[in-house]
Motif scaffolding. Sequence first.
Motif, short mmCIF file in Angstrom:
data_model
loop_
_atom_site.label_atom_id
_atom_site.label_comp_id
_atom_site.label_asym_id
_atom_site.label_seq_id
_atom_site.Cartn_x
_atom_site.Cartn_y
_atom_site.Cartn_z
N SER A 223 0.83 -1.21 0.00
CA SER A 223 0.00 0.00 0.00
C SER A 223 0.87 1.26 0.00
CB SER A 223 -0.93 0.01 1.21
OG SER A 223 -1.79 -1.11 1.20
N ALA A 224 1.93 1.26 0.80
CA ALA A 224 2.82 2.42 0.84
C ALA A 224 3.48 2.64 -0.50
CB ALA A 224 3.88 2.22 1.93
N THR A 225 3.88 1.57 -1.16
CA THR A 225 4.51 1.69 -2.47
C THR A 225 3.53 2.25 -3.50
OG1 THR A 225 6.01 -0.15 -1.98
CG2 THR A 225 5.69 0.42 -4.29
N LEU A 226 2.32 1.72 -3.52
CA LEU A 226 1.32 2.22 -4.47
C LEU A 226 0.98 3.69 -4.19
CD1 LEU A 226 -1.06 -0.87 -4.61
CD2 LEU A 226 0.53 -0.13 -6.38
N MET A 227 0.87 4.04 -2.92
CA MET A 227 0.54 5.42 -2.56
C MET A 227 1.67 6.38 -2.94
SD MET A 227 -2.50 5.75 -1.30
CE MET A 227 -2.50 7.20 -0.28
N ALA A 228 2.90 5.88 -2.93
CA ALA A 228 4.03 6.73 -3.28
C ALA A 228 3.94 7.23 -4.72
CB ALA A 228 5.34 5.97 -3.07
N PHE A 229 3.27 6.46 -5.58
CA PHE A 229 3.18 6.83 -7.00
C PHE A 229 1.75 7.20 -7.41
CE2 PHE A 229 6.86 4.13 -6.42
CZ PHE A 229 7.84 4.85 -7.08
N ALA A 230 0.88 7.39 -6.42
CA ALA A 230 -0.51 7.73 -6.68
C ALA A 230 -0.71 9.24 -6.63
CB ALA A 230 -1.42 7.06 -5.64
N GLU A 231 -1.39 9.75 -7.62
CA GLU A 231 -1.79 11.15 -7.63
C GLU A 231 -3.02 11.26 -8.52
OE1 GLU A 231 1.21 12.96 -10.91
OE2 GLU A 231 2.18 12.20 -9.10
N THR A 232 -3.83 12.23 -8.27
CA THR A 232 -5.07 12.38 -9.04
C THR A 232 -4.77 12.45 -10.54
OG1 THR A 232 -6.10 13.55 -7.21
CG2 THR A 232 -7.13 13.77 -9.36
N GLY A 233 -5.44 11.59 -11.30
CA GLY A 233 -5.22 11.55 -12.74
C GLY A 233 -4.14 10.59 -13.18
#
Length: 381
Positions: free
Chosen positions: A86-96
């Motif tokens: 989850s931390a890894t995915l969130m690190a590269f998550a941004e709107t759009g």
Amino acid sequence: MKSDTLLVSAGRAHGNAVPVNPPVVRASTFLFDSLAAFQAAGKTPFDGPFYGRVGTPTTFAFEDAICALEAGHRSIATASGLAAISATLMAFAETGAHILVVDTVYEPVRRFCNRTLKRMGVETTYYDPTLGAGIADLIRPETTLIYLESPGSGTFEVQDLQAIVAAAKARGVATAIDATWATPLLLKPLALGIDVSIHAATKYIVGHSDGMLGVITTNAAVHDRVRAASQDLGSCAGVEECNLALRGLRTLGVRLERQGATALALAEWLETLPQVARVLHPALPSFPGHALWKRDFTGAAGLFSVELSDRTDGAAARFIDSLKHFSVGFSWGGFESLVLPMHPESRSLGLWSDLGPVIRLQIGLEDLEDLKADLAQALAK
């Protein structure tokens, strides 16, 4: 140092009158004699004792040991394997943003993408694990991450890691892999150019089915953003769990060698039986991804699946309920053998809809002949 030597020595102090094992430091609060000392420690909170949530000497010892095994820049301990993912995915998550996730992914990852990331405005595309260099056609200008898992959960497809990494680097896209099956011993993701290597340390690293723990290892380029995401989520690793993982690391090599050898012997035998339609094990020459496995991996773990020939209702339950040495339970990588039905037909691409019952086997440290006899009598039922 070779891996077996690193397993014994990494994350330990060496010198006169030092303990063999790093001490277990249970602490939320570390005290400082002055404000200046407190502020100085706060500038590098992940390099030494500052506050328990960002690490204790026990946490740092575990992180240092994993980083040495992975040959990475830094490692980050988390509360579980899913917390690391989850931390890894969130690190590269941004709107759009857009991310590519292999369709054979660990099911809670699909849930996180379809629920949490979707709510944040991140689009996920699931791709065929056999796509290889063809993944270039799925990369968009807004793609921020390609997420891999090899072998794939339950059905053990082996991805062409080198081709995917080459396509990602050509477009400036980061890559991350769940490498739990291989452990840091059997696959070196960062050496292949992957940016983030993730392990559910709950499995083989802890090795005794008594601790929940995850760990992320990164290269220098992406470390800060992954560390920040992990810090923001607050899913810190427990000190006791890090201690259990350090204990497990010391015997990881011999456990993995024994479990892998027993699993392969059983897989080869199961492949000859009429009750088994297919054995899903990357180390078998008959397995479609065997050549890729042989190229990138240095061995096989003790987890694989079988597809039963009997497709009638209740066949899987009859087989599972007849086993004596295999208990039904989640997870794997411990010393005990486990069994669990898989449901690959539920994946999004529909590539596994024509399989018979798929049963995952976690092979423990029991005697090979005892496990073989148990499987034989259950298959007869």
